[in-house]
Design a protein around this motif. Structure first.
Motif, mmCIF file in Angstrom:
data_model
loop_
_atom_site.group_PDB
_atom_site.id
_atom_site.type_symbol
_atom_site.label_atom_id
_atom_site.label_comp_id
_atom_site.label_asym_id
_atom_site.label_seq_id
_atom_site.Cartn_x
_atom_site.Cartn_y
_atom_site.Cartn_z
ATOM 1 N N SER A 1 30.530 32.998 46.763
ATOM 2 C CA SER A 1 30.129 33.509 45.459
ATOM 3 C C SER A 1 31.330 33.496 44.528
ATOM 4 O O SER A 1 32.483 33.557 44.975
ATOM 5 C CB SER A 1 29.561 34.929 45.576
ATOM 6 O OG SER A 1 28.919 35.321 44.381
ATOM 7 N N GLU A 2 31.054 33.436 43.246
ATOM 8 C CA GLU A 2 32.120 33.290 42.260
ATOM 9 C C GLU A 2 32.742 34.626 41.882
ATOM 10 O O GLU A 2 32.046 35.601 41.600
ATOM 11 C CB GLU A 2 31.580 32.604 40.994
ATOM 12 C CG GLU A 2 32.631 32.400 39.919
ATOM 13 C CD GLU A 2 32.126 31.569 38.744
ATOM 14 O OE1 GLU A 2 32.898 31.383 37.781
ATOM 15 O OE2 GLU A 2 30.975 31.101 38.796
ATOM 16 N N VAL A 3 34.080 34.637 41.856
ATOM 17 C CA VAL A 3 34.833 35.781 41.344
ATOM 18 C C VAL A 3 35.447 35.361 40.014
ATOM 19 O O VAL A 3 35.995 34.271 39.881
ATOM 20 C CB VAL A 3 35.909 36.239 42.350
ATOM 21 C CG1 VAL A 3 36.868 35.117 42.706
ATOM 22 C CG2 VAL A 3 36.667 37.449 41.823
ATOM 23 N N MET A 4 35.334 36.246 39.012
ATOM 24 C CA MET A 4 35.776 35.884 37.666
ATOM 25 C C MET A 4 37.039 36.614 37.222
ATOM 26 O O MET A 4 37.689 36.212 36.260
ATOM 27 C CB MET A 4 34.648 36.159 36.663
ATOM 28 C CG MET A 4 33.415 35.300 36.869
ATOM 29 S SD MET A 4 32.021 35.842 35.851
ATOM 30 C CE MET A 4 32.745 35.890 34.225
ATOM 31 N N ASP A 5 37.369 37.699 37.912
ATOM 32 C CA ASP A 5 38.490 38.523 37.464
ATOM 33 C C ASP A 5 39.084 39.250 38.672
ATOM 34 O O ASP A 5 38.363 39.542 39.635
ATOM 35 C CB ASP A 5 38.005 39.534 36.411
ATOM 36 C CG ASP A 5 39.144 40.316 35.792
ATOM 37 O OD1 ASP A 5 39.393 41.454 36.250
ATOM 38 O OD2 ASP A 5 39.794 39.805 34.872
ATOM 39 N N ILE A 6 40.388 39.550 38.617
ATOM 40 C CA ILE A 6 41.024 40.202 39.757
ATOM 41 C C ILE A 6 40.423 41.584 40.026
ATOM 42 O O ILE A 6 40.445 42.061 41.159
ATOM 43 C CB ILE A 6 42.550 40.315 39.573
ATOM 44 C CG1 ILE A 6 42.888 41.093 38.303
ATOM 45 C CG2 ILE A 6 43.192 38.945 39.538
ATOM 46 C CD1 ILE A 6 44.374 41.359 38.137
ATOM 47 N N SER A 7 39.853 42.218 39.000
ATOM 48 C CA SER A 7 39.258 43.543 39.195
ATOM 49 C C SER A 7 38.019 43.483 40.078
ATOM 50 O O SER A 7 37.584 44.499 40.624
ATOM 51 C CB SER A 7 38.900 44.166 37.843
ATOM 52 O OG SER A 7 37.907 43.400 37.170
ATOM 53 N N GLN A 8 37.424 42.291 40.229
ATOM 54 C CA GLN A 8 36.208 42.126 41.030
ATOM 55 C C GLN A 8 36.507 41.859 42.504
ATOM 56 O O GLN A 8 35.608 41.965 43.345
ATOM 57 C CB GLN A 8 35.375 40.966 40.457
ATOM 58 C CG GLN A 8 34.922 41.179 39.025
ATOM 59 C CD GLN A 8 34.338 39.915 38.406
ATOM 60 O OE1 GLN A 8 34.359 38.840 39.012
ATOM 61 N NE2 GLN A 8 33.840 40.031 37.190
ATOM 62 N N LEU A 9 37.739 41.541 42.846
ATOM 63 C CA LEU A 9 38.076 41.164 44.224
ATOM 64 C C LEU A 9 37.776 42.274 45.224
ATOM 65 O O LEU A 9 37.503 42.003 46.396
ATOM 66 C CB LEU A 9 39.551 40.766 44.314
ATOM 67 C CG LEU A 9 39.916 39.407 43.722
ATOM 68 C CD1 LEU A 9 41.426 39.212 43.698
ATOM 69 C CD2 LEU A 9 39.246 38.276 44.491
ATOM 70 N N GLN A 10 37.785 43.513 44.786
ATOM 71 C CA GLN A 10 37.512 44.638 45.681
ATOM 72 C C GLN A 10 36.102 44.592 46.263
ATOM 73 O O GLN A 10 35.838 45.219 47.290
ATOM 74 C CB GLN A 10 37.700 45.959 44.916
ATOM 75 C CG GLN A 10 36.780 46.091 43.705
ATOM 76 C CD GLN A 10 37.008 47.364 42.929
ATOM 77 O OE1 GLN A 10 37.034 48.455 43.507
ATOM 78 N NE2 GLN A 10 37.165 47.240 41.615
#
Length: 244
Positions: free
Chosen positions: A163-172
């Motif tokens: 799945s796509e991650v768009m920002d480092i804040s979403q990595l969690q």
């Protein structure tokens, strides 16, 4: 610079050479292949005398890398890279099919699609929980809840998920995702690339909307330079300035 070692190179001699080079500030990346053993040097190698190194009994040859990308260079990887995505292998002759919904919307949609993909022969489930859209008014994805639905589909079908991650804040939210997708619009989001490079997780890197091959490979270099060499390049075509 690539130092190709002879097959009978003594470990003590190689270790001594590595120590001398590291003392000069070079970062050494040893690669053991089925046919080659090499030492990859990262740093300003212009001051090194390649002929002097090549004269060593246990050195086969020395090759200077002209391209700006080093770890993403084929010369650094004489053998095919094989990436393990939740038990599914990509590369080295292994063929994988990723399929699934563009965006995750409902539990029923995700599960039905996942089952249909598996029955059709897909080996990895792809679904978007965070969606980059041209229009700010378009559906932007379900976010963390969408990833939870993908995880449920994974438990039901056994398919690893990407799945796509768009920002480092979403990595969690991506701990249980088997492969991270970096979309075309984020191919040169260097902050995100660096953070993904610190993870021990496969990365699907899509080519940017108008990126050259060198720019694409340099994006992969950002990830690999941080220690994560599990990068799969995804060609998507590019857009020119034509309107027709």
């Amino acid at each position: 610079m690539i130092i190709t070692l002879k097959q009978n190179a003594a470990a003590e001699e190689v270790s001594r050479l590595r120590g001398e080079l590291e003392a000069q500030g070079f970062v050494i990346h040893p690669v053991e292949g089925t046919r080659y053993n090499i030492l990859g040097l990262i740093g300003d190698t212009a001051s090194l005398d390649a002929r002097q190194i090549e004269s060593l009994d246990f050195v086969d040859k020395v090759t200077r890398i002209q391209e700006p990308y080093k770890k993403a260079n084929r010369k650094f990887h004489p053998d095919d890279s094989i990436i393990n995505v939740g038990g599914v292998l990509i590369g080295g002759g292994h063929f994988a099919v990723m399929a699934g919904p563009c965006s995750v919307e409902t539990p029923e949609q995700v599960l039905a699609t996942a089952k249909a993909c598996k029955e059709a022969g897909a080996t990895i489930l792809r679904g978007g929980a965070f969606k980059p859209r041209t229009s700010p008014y378009s559906f932007q994805g379900m976010g963390p809840e969408g990833l939870e639905l993908l995880e449920l589909a994974k438990k039901e079908t056994g398919l690893p998920i990407v799945s796509e991650v768009m920002d480092i804040s979403q990595l969690q939210y991506f701990d249980n995702v088997d492969m991270l997708q970096i979309g075309a619009r984020n191919m040169q989001n260097f902050t995100l690339l660096k953070e993904v490079g610190k993870l021990n997780k496969p990365v699907l890197l899509k080519r940017g909307l108008s990126a050259t091959y060198e720019e694409w490979l340099m994006a992969a270099e950002y990830i690999m330079s941080e220690g994560n060499e599990q990068v799969v390049l995804c060609e998507r075509g590019i857009r020119t300035f034509e309107t027709k």
